[in-house]
Design a protein around this motif. Structure first.
Motif, PDB file in Angstrom:
ATOM      1  N   THR A 166      -1.085  -0.598  11.642  1.00  0.00           N
ATOM      2  CA  THR A 166      -0.099   0.037  10.768  1.00  0.00           C
ATOM      3  C   THR A 166       0.565   1.210  11.472  1.00  0.00           C
ATOM      4  O   THR A 166       1.791   1.379  11.414  1.00  0.00           O
ATOM      5  CB  THR A 166      -0.765   0.526   9.471  1.00  0.00           C
ATOM      6  OG1 THR A 166      -1.245  -0.596   8.732  1.00  0.00           O
ATOM      7  CG2 THR A 166       0.217   1.311   8.603  1.00  0.00           C
ATOM      8  N   PHE A 167      -0.219   2.028  12.156  1.00  0.00           N
ATOM      9  CA  PHE A 167       0.316   3.230  12.805  1.00  0.00           C
ATOM     10  C   PHE A 167       1.089   2.920  14.085  1.00  0.00           C
ATOM     11  O   PHE A 167       1.802   3.776  14.592  1.00  0.00           O
ATOM     12  CB  PHE A 167      -0.814   4.212  13.093  1.00  0.00           C
ATOM     13  CG  PHE A 167      -1.126   5.125  11.935  1.00  0.00           C
ATOM     14  CD1 PHE A 167      -0.923   4.719  10.628  1.00  0.00           C
ATOM     15  CD2 PHE A 167      -1.637   6.389  12.151  1.00  0.00           C
ATOM     16  CE1 PHE A 167      -1.214   5.543   9.562  1.00  0.00           C
ATOM     17  CE2 PHE A 167      -1.927   7.235  11.093  1.00  0.00           C
ATOM     18  CZ  PHE A 167      -1.720   6.812   9.799  1.00  0.00           C
ATOM     19  N   LYS A 198       5.995   1.262   9.049  1.00  0.00           N
ATOM     20  CA  LYS A 198       4.770   1.176   8.235  1.00  0.00           C
ATOM     21  C   LYS A 198       4.071   2.533   8.166  1.00  0.00           C
ATOM     22  O   LYS A 198       3.525   2.916   7.128  1.00  0.00           O
ATOM     23  CB  LYS A 198       3.837   0.115   8.807  1.00  0.00           C
ATOM     24  CG  LYS A 198       4.367  -1.303   8.664  1.00  0.00           C
ATOM     25  CD  LYS A 198       3.412  -2.316   9.262  1.00  0.00           C
ATOM     26  CE  LYS A 198       3.955  -3.738   9.118  1.00  0.00           C
ATOM     27  NZ  LYS A 198       3.051  -4.734   9.746  1.00  0.00           N
ATOM     28  N   TYR A 199       4.103   3.255   9.280  1.00  0.00           N
ATOM     29  CA  TYR A 199       3.535   4.602   9.298  1.00  0.00           C
ATOM     30  C   TYR A 199       4.259   5.490   8.287  1.00  0.00           C
ATOM     31  O   TYR A 199       3.625   6.231   7.519  1.00  0.00           O
ATOM     32  CB  TYR A 199       3.660   5.193  10.701  1.00  0.00           C
ATOM     33  CG  TYR A 199       3.487   6.696  10.749  1.00  0.00           C
ATOM     34  CD1 TYR A 199       2.216   7.275  10.770  1.00  0.00           C
ATOM     35  CD2 TYR A 199       4.600   7.544  10.761  1.00  0.00           C
ATOM     36  CE1 TYR A 199       2.058   8.651  10.800  1.00  0.00           C
ATOM     37  CE2 TYR A 199       4.446   8.919  10.793  1.00  0.00           C
ATOM     38  CZ  TYR A 199       3.181   9.471  10.816  1.00  0.00           C
ATOM     39  OH  TYR A 199       3.031  10.839  10.837  1.00  0.00           O
ATOM     40  N   GLU A 229       5.893   4.605   5.622  1.00  0.00           N
ATOM     41  CA  GLU A 229       5.564   4.173   4.257  1.00  0.00           C
ATOM     42  C   GLU A 229       4.281   4.847   3.794  1.00  0.00           C
ATOM     43  O   GLU A 229       4.159   5.275   2.643  1.00  0.00           O
ATOM     44  CB  GLU A 229       5.414   2.652   4.222  1.00  0.00           C
ATOM     45  CG  GLU A 229       5.175   2.085   2.844  1.00  0.00           C
ATOM     46  CD  GLU A 229       5.056   0.568   2.843  1.00  0.00           C
ATOM     47  OE1 GLU A 229       4.659   0.020   1.797  1.00  0.00           O
ATOM     48  OE2 GLU A 229       5.361  -0.059   3.886  1.00  0.00           O
ATOM     49  N   TRP A 230       3.306   4.951   4.708  1.00  0.00           N
ATOM     50  CA  TRP A 230       2.047   5.640   4.409  1.00  0.00           C
ATOM     51  C   TRP A 230       2.254   7.144   4.312  1.00  0.00           C
ATOM     52  O   TRP A 230       1.825   7.794   3.360  1.00  0.00           O
ATOM     53  CB  TRP A 230       1.016   5.312   5.499  1.00  0.00           C
ATOM     54  CG  TRP A 230      -0.200   6.176   5.452  1.00  0.00           C
ATOM     55  CD1 TRP A 230      -1.314   6.001   4.674  1.00  0.00           C
ATOM     56  CD2 TRP A 230      -0.437   7.386   6.195  1.00  0.00           C
ATOM     57  NE1 TRP A 230      -2.222   7.020   4.887  1.00  0.00           N
ATOM     58  CE2 TRP A 230      -1.701   7.876   5.816  1.00  0.00           C
ATOM     59  CE3 TRP A 230       0.313   8.092   7.150  1.00  0.00           C
ATOM     60  CZ2 TRP A 230      -2.242   9.043   6.358  1.00  0.00           C
ATOM     61  CZ3 TRP A 230      -0.217   9.258   7.690  1.00  0.00           C
ATOM     62  CH2 TRP A 230      -1.473   9.717   7.299  1.00  0.00           C
ATOM     63  N   LYS A 258       3.577   9.205   1.268  1.00  0.00           N
ATOM     64  CA  LYS A 258       2.705   9.283   0.093  1.00  0.00           C
ATOM     65  C   LYS A 258       1.603  10.330   0.262  1.00  0.00           C
ATOM     66  O   LYS A 258       0.824  10.562  -0.665  1.00  0.00           O
ATOM     67  CB  LYS A 258       2.058   7.920  -0.171  1.00  0.00           C
ATOM     68  CG  LYS A 258       3.047   6.806  -0.439  1.00  0.00           C
ATOM     69  CD  LYS A 258       2.325   5.464  -0.554  1.00  0.00           C
ATOM     70  CE  LYS A 258       3.305   4.316  -0.743  1.00  0.00           C
ATOM     71  NZ  LYS A 258       2.614   3.001  -0.765  1.00  0.00           N
ATOM     72  N   GLN A 259       1.549  10.968   1.450  1.00  0.00           N
ATOM     73  CA  GLN A 259       0.447  11.875   1.744  1.00  0.00           C
ATOM     74  C   GLN A 259       0.768  13.326   1.409  1.00  0.00           C
ATOM     75  O   GLN A 259       1.880  13.801   1.621  1.00  0.00           O
ATOM     76  CB  GLN A 259       0.063  11.780   3.225  1.00  0.00           C
ATOM     77  CG  GLN A 259      -0.236  10.374   3.705  1.00  0.00           C
ATOM     78  CD  GLN A 259      -1.245   9.647   2.832  1.00  0.00           C
ATOM     79  OE1 GLN A 259      -2.358  10.135   2.599  1.00  0.00           O
ATOM     80  NE2 GLN A 259      -0.874   8.473   2.351  1.00  0.00           N
ATOM     81  N   SER A 285      -5.484   6.292  11.839  1.00  0.00           N
ATOM     82  CA  SER A 285      -5.272   5.198  10.896  1.00  0.00           C
ATOM     83  C   SER A 285      -5.004   5.744   9.504  1.00  0.00           C
ATOM     84  O   SER A 285      -5.233   6.934   9.227  1.00  0.00           O
ATOM     85  CB  SER A 285      -6.500   4.276  10.851  1.00  0.00           C
ATOM     86  OG  SER A 285      -7.540   4.875  10.103  1.00  0.00           O
ATOM     87  N   GLU A 286      -4.558   4.858   8.624  1.00  0.00           N
ATOM     88  CA  GLU A 286      -4.262   5.248   7.244  1.00  0.00           C
ATOM     89  C   GLU A 286      -5.521   5.631   6.468  1.00  0.00           C
ATOM     90  O   GLU A 286      -5.437   6.296   5.438  1.00  0.00           O
ATOM     91  CB  GLU A 286      -3.513   4.119   6.523  1.00  0.00           C
ATOM     92  CG  GLU A 286      -4.199   2.770   6.573  1.00  0.00           C
ATOM     93  CD  GLU A 286      -3.888   1.944   7.815  1.00  0.00           C
ATOM     94  OE1 GLU A 286      -3.857   0.702   7.691  1.00  0.00           O
ATOM     95  OE2 GLU A 286      -3.688   2.516   8.901  1.00  0.00           O
ATOM     96  N   ASP A 287      -6.684   5.231   6.956  1.00  0.00           N
ATOM     97  CA  ASP A 287      -7.942   5.549   6.270  1.00  0.00           C
ATOM     98  C   ASP A 287      -8.595   6.828   6.782  1.00  0.00           C
ATOM     99  O   ASP A 287      -9.470   7.390   6.116  1.00  0.00           O
ATOM    100  CB  ASP A 287      -8.933   4.391   6.421  1.00  0.00           C
ATOM    101  CG  ASP A 287      -8.425   3.110   5.780  1.00  0.00           C
ATOM    102  OD1 ASP A 287      -7.857   3.200   4.675  1.00  0.00           O
ATOM    103  OD2 ASP A 287      -8.588   2.034   6.383  1.00  0.00           O
TER     104      ASP A 287
END
Length: 205
Positions: A58-59, A64-65, A67-68, A71-72, A100-102
């Motif tokens: 994703t990153f 895609k990055y 998009e994440w 929202k942060q 990563s997104e996690d």
């Protein structure tokens, strides 16, 4: 203001201002992060510190990055000194090497520095402990750090052993963590606040 789009990404990466191309902050931040993971041809000089750092699928993709990131909590925010919040990969997961997104959060520079272990500077001594220039056996080691939020001096005192110096540092560091949790509450990811409230530091960190 004229806006431009890169052929590869849907998100805008730069604009023209007064005849000059200006890269957007979010693209710069992503590019620095992805460069640390060796994602660009210009990364031959990649720092040794990041030699084993990777990023998620994703990153690797700027769209895609984004998009994440949008929202942060803390994305494109600035601290009290005007510095952009930094994307951090190892505040939530100690020693983590994966962007990563996690695992990533946006935090102020102050919190990023709060976690720095300064291994090269301290050698074999515990974190927060330095060899003094004193010859008095009761003043061989110094405990110190940046504790401005809890109104303590950078130098916490002299001690005869590294262990005693460390435990003085530990007391101040853990008190500072709780103070920073209050200071940044509502301004950063709640998971970071929880980490600060439960923060502990060990002599072998």
């Amino acid at each position: 203001m004229e806006r431009h789009f890169n052929k590869k990404w849907d998100n805008t990466i730069y604009h023209r201002e007064n005849g000059k191309l200006v890269v957007y902050l979010e693209y710069n931040q992503w590019k620095v992060m992805s460069s640390r993971c060796g994602q660009h041809k210009s990364c031959a000089h990649r720092e040794k510190f990041y030699s084993d750092t990777e990023c998620s699928e994703t990153f690797k993709d700027f769209d895609k990055y984004m998009e994440w990131a949008k929202k942060q909590v803390g994305f494109l925010c600035r601290d009290e000194d005007g510095n952009l919040y930094q994307i951090d990969k190892d505040f939530l997961v100690k020693g983590n090497k994966l962007y990563s997104e996690d695992t990533c959060v946006f935090i102020p520079q102050r919190l990023n520095k709060f976690l720095t272990l300064r291994g090269k500077d301290r050698g074999t001594l515990p974190i927060g402990v330095y060899k003094s220039k004193e010859t008095n056996p009761k003043k061989l080691y110094v405990a110190g750090g940046n504790f401005k939020e809890i109104f303590l001096p950078k130098q916490l005192g002299y001690f005869p052993t590294p262990e005693e110096a460390f435990y003085k540092y530990k007391e101040a560091k853990e008190a500072l963590a709780k103070c920073l949790a209050v200071k940044y509450n509502g301004l950063i990811d709640k998971r970071v606040i929880d980490m600060l409230n439960n923060f502990t530091i060990n002599i072998d960190d």
